[in-house]
Design an enzyme around this catalytic site. Structure first.
Site: not given
Length: 171
Positions: A120, A138
């Site tokens: 991330d 995402d």
């Protein structure tokens, strides 16, 4: 088959962007570093997420997450391909939604298989509020689910619409 073209093409774009951006982050930033881009609002970070969205089930002492999330992603990919095959991507919202979710699922699956975690790097915050870091996969999943909701709503609305009398044009 034409019904697969749009969703699979879109999934390939999301997957490619996800893999590329994660590789750039991994090659240019040390793990757990932060680059302030917009002070007080947006940072680039390099973090690893062992859990699901927003760090759910990310405890280091839970040894079964990797296998669980890999199997879950594989089932999701299978369901999405089945939905495309059975015609659930009839409208543009459904086709785009399924393609975005598929690309995102494949992007995060690739990380889990490759390194056991998801990379991330997008970090937004404002005042005392801090959104968990996320990635391109995402974004694809979130936008795809939104489009699927719109698609389901439109299909439901059409199904409830009274039938038009014979010979009358839809306008």
């Amino acid at each position: 088959m034409r019904k697969f073209a749009l969703p699979l093409g879109l999934a390939a774009v999301v997957l490619a962007l996800d893999v590329l951006t994660k590789a750039l982050v991994q090659s240019s930033m040390a793990l757990y570093t932060r680059i302030e881009v917009v002070p007080g609002f947006f940072n680039l970070v390099h973090v690893l997420n062992k859990g699901a969205a927003f760090g759910i089930l990310s405890d280091e002492n839970i040894g079964w997450q990797r296998a669980f999330f890999i199997v879950t992603a594989l089932v999701a990919v299978g369901v999405i391909v089945y939905l495309i095959h059975t015609g659930h991507a009839r409208d543009r919202f459904g086709a785009w939604g399924l393609g975005l979710v598929l690309g995102g699922a494949l992007g995060n699956l690739a990380d889990r298989v490759r390194i056991g975690y998801v990379v991330d790097f997008l970090d937004f915050h404002l005042g005392g509020w801090h959104w968990p870091a996320f990635n391109v996969a995402d974004i694809g999943i979130t936008c795809g689910v939104g489009l699927l909701i719109v698609s389901f709503y439109r299909i439901e609305r059409r199904a409830k619409r009274p039938a038009q009398p014979a010979g009358r044009e839809n306008g």
